[in-house]
Write an enzyme that holds these catalytic residues in place. Structure first.
Site, mmCIF file in Angstrom:
data_model
loop_
_atom_site.group_PDB
_atom_site.id
_atom_site.type_symbol
_atom_site.label_atom_id
_atom_site.label_comp_id
_atom_site.label_asym_id
_atom_site.label_seq_id
_atom_site.Cartn_x
_atom_site.Cartn_y
_atom_site.Cartn_z
ATOM 1 N N MET A 104 0.849 -1.200 0.000
ATOM 2 C CA MET A 104 0.000 0.000 0.000
ATOM 3 C C MET A 104 0.881 1.246 0.000
ATOM 4 O O MET A 104 0.414 2.337 0.367
ATOM 5 C CB MET A 104 -0.942 -0.004 1.204
ATOM 6 N N HIS A 150 8.907 1.183 3.695
ATOM 7 C CA HIS A 150 9.920 1.200 4.755
ATOM 8 C C HIS A 150 10.810 -0.019 4.525
ATOM 9 O O HIS A 150 10.552 -0.820 3.602
ATOM 10 C CB HIS A 150 9.248 1.212 6.126
ATOM 11 N N GLY A 198 10.944 -2.837 5.757
ATOM 12 C CA GLY A 198 10.218 -4.114 5.697
ATOM 13 C C GLY A 198 9.786 -4.426 4.266
ATOM 14 O O GLY A 198 9.909 -5.558 3.784
ATOM 15 N N HIS A 199 9.281 -3.404 3.568
ATOM 16 C CA HIS A 199 8.883 -3.600 2.166
ATOM 17 C C HIS A 199 10.105 -3.918 1.301
ATOM 18 O O HIS A 199 10.044 -4.751 0.398
ATOM 19 C CB HIS A 199 8.222 -2.337 1.608
ATOM 20 N N ASP A 259 8.419 9.043 -3.884
ATOM 21 C CA ASP A 259 9.533 8.438 -3.153
ATOM 22 C C ASP A 259 9.465 6.907 -3.243
ATOM 23 O O ASP A 259 10.491 6.230 -3.433
ATOM 24 C CB ASP A 259 9.459 8.908 -1.691
ATOM 25 N N ASP A 260 8.265 6.365 -3.118
ATOM 26 C CA ASP A 260 8.090 4.901 -3.224
ATOM 27 C C ASP A 260 8.557 4.407 -4.593
ATOM 28 O O ASP A 260 9.264 3.390 -4.702
ATOM 29 C CB ASP A 260 6.609 4.523 -3.061
ATOM 30 N N GLN A 317 12.273 4.356 -4.826
ATOM 31 C CA GLN A 317 12.875 3.267 -4.045
ATOM 32 C C GLN A 317 12.692 1.913 -4.729
ATOM 33 O O GLN A 317 13.596 1.069 -4.707
ATOM 34 C CB GLN A 317 12.234 3.194 -2.658
ATOM 35 N N LYS A 331 5.153 -9.942 9.889
ATOM 36 C CA LYS A 331 4.472 -9.135 10.911
ATOM 37 C C LYS A 331 2.955 -9.286 10.796
ATOM 38 O O LYS A 331 2.256 -9.365 11.791
ATOM 39 C CB LYS A 331 4.844 -7.657 10.782
ATOM 40 N N SER A 355 6.655 -0.582 10.394
ATOM 41 C CA SER A 355 5.278 -0.490 9.898
ATOM 42 C C SER A 355 5.058 0.912 9.356
ATOM 43 O O SER A 355 5.602 1.882 9.902
ATOM 44 C CB SER A 355 4.297 -0.744 11.053
ATOM 45 N N SER A 356 4.247 1.006 8.307
ATOM 46 C CA SER A 356 3.937 2.333 7.754
ATOM 47 C C SER A 356 3.229 3.189 8.790
ATOM 48 O O SER A 356 3.264 4.416 8.732
ATOM 49 C CB SER A 356 3.056 2.202 6.509
ATOM 50 N N ARG A 357 2.555 2.543 9.742
ATOM 51 C CA ARG A 357 1.787 3.293 10.753
ATOM 52 C C ARG A 357 2.670 3.852 11.866
ATOM 53 O O ARG A 357 2.193 4.650 12.679
ATOM 54 C CB ARG A 357 0.682 2.414 11.344
#
Ligand code: PAF
Length: 294
Positions: A27, A31, A33-34, A74-75, A78, A146, A182-184
């Site tokens: 989504m 970060h 993790g992705h 930015d995504d 990356q 996660k 986490s994005s959150r």
């Protein structure tokens, strides 16, 4: 990296990519993790396709859809730098055009824990993933450990319908203090961020109890609860079967794998995490009790 916005173009481009094709659904608001998902996909796959789509179907009316972090430029940069070949980044109208009327109901597994707190969440996740899987036609799809219940839900649906892709689960990436990426996490105030590793510490407390030979679910959970301190508030801590997400009352007699799952509130942000439990340690300890008793 090619970026495409329509399902038809993305499906056509995906069919031209080398095999095995590895898919990384996201989504956005990427970060490390992705990026670990992309790195695993890159290692296994001849080509990598990623998706960025903030899926409204998996957010409830009180969830954070509107404020969910979005950082497309930015995504995209990356993902290109990480070696992704094809990025599919549709809008809501593209994924759910007028007349779109189907949904995937994953059954009981989707009603527990995250599903109980966020009714309809896993229906939304399963629905969007089935559509992304259909468009990509990938051989494997990569998800973070996660979100263990999300993984279990998707495995259930793929198993039930006897379809691919194969799901590859990538270990959770953590900050130095143990907080799962986490994005959150960007929602946390400095004080909340300082308290956030408490959730992981609680789960570690549960894992430590098992290492000491504890097998009873209530006592394992109590060991976790002892490490939850204000401002962190427990949403749930439990011991579950990682396939069904059913509660495991005693891991020494359950005979299968077990994981400690947890969720906690910090202000209006809710974090989730999980750790594996060493079922063999509890079984070995149970054996010792039995031979002492015998
Ligand atoms: O884990 C996520 O980011 C989302 O739930 C997913 C799998 C991309 C579906 O929208």
């Amino acid at each position: 990296m090619q970026t495409l916005r329509t399902a038809a173009e993305a499906a056509q481009a995906a069919r031209r990519l080398a095999r095995p094709l590895a898919l990384v659904p996201t989504m956005g608001a990427l970060h490390p993790g992705h990026l670990a998902l992309v790195a695993s996909a890159r290692r296994d796959g001849a080509a990598v396709m990623a998706t960025i789509f903030v899926n409204p179907l998996q957010f409830g009316p009180t969830d954070d859809f509107a404020r969910y972090p979005r950082a497309f430029a930015d995504d995209e940069r990356q993902l290109a730098a990480a070696g992704v070949d094809l990025l599919f980044a549709p809008g809501v109208e593209e994924m759910y055009p007028a007349g779109f009327d189907s949904s995937i109901d994953p059954g009981a597994i989707a009603t527990r824990y995250e599903g109980a707190i966020r009714p309809g969440h896993f229906r939304g996740v399963a629905t969007v993933c089935m559509k992304l899987f259909g468009i990509a036609g990938a051989d494997r799809a990569y998800f973070g450990a996660k979100d263990a219940q999300q993984v279990a839900v998707l495995q259930q649906v793929l198993r039930d319908f006897a379809i691919g892709p194969e799901i590859v689960v990538v270990p959770t990436v953590r900050e130095d203090d143990g907080l799962a990426r986490s994005s959150r996490n960007v929602y946390l105030t400095p004080a909340e961020r300082a308290a956030a590793p408490g959730l992981y510490h609680a789960l570690q407390g549960m894992a430590d109890a098992v290492e000491r030979g504890e097998s009873n679910r209530d006592r394992i959970v109590a060991a976790g609860r002892a490490r939850i301190h204000t401002p962190l508030r427990e949403a749930y801590l439990d011991v579950v079967d990682p396939v069904t997400f059913e509660l495991v009352p005693d891991i020494a007699t359950a005979g299968s794998a077990a994981i400690a799952i947890g969720s906690g509130w910090l202000g209006s942000t809710r974090l989730i995490d999980n750790v594996p439990l060493n079922v063999a340690a509890a079984v070995a300890h149970d054996g010792i009790h039995e031979s002492v008793a015998g």
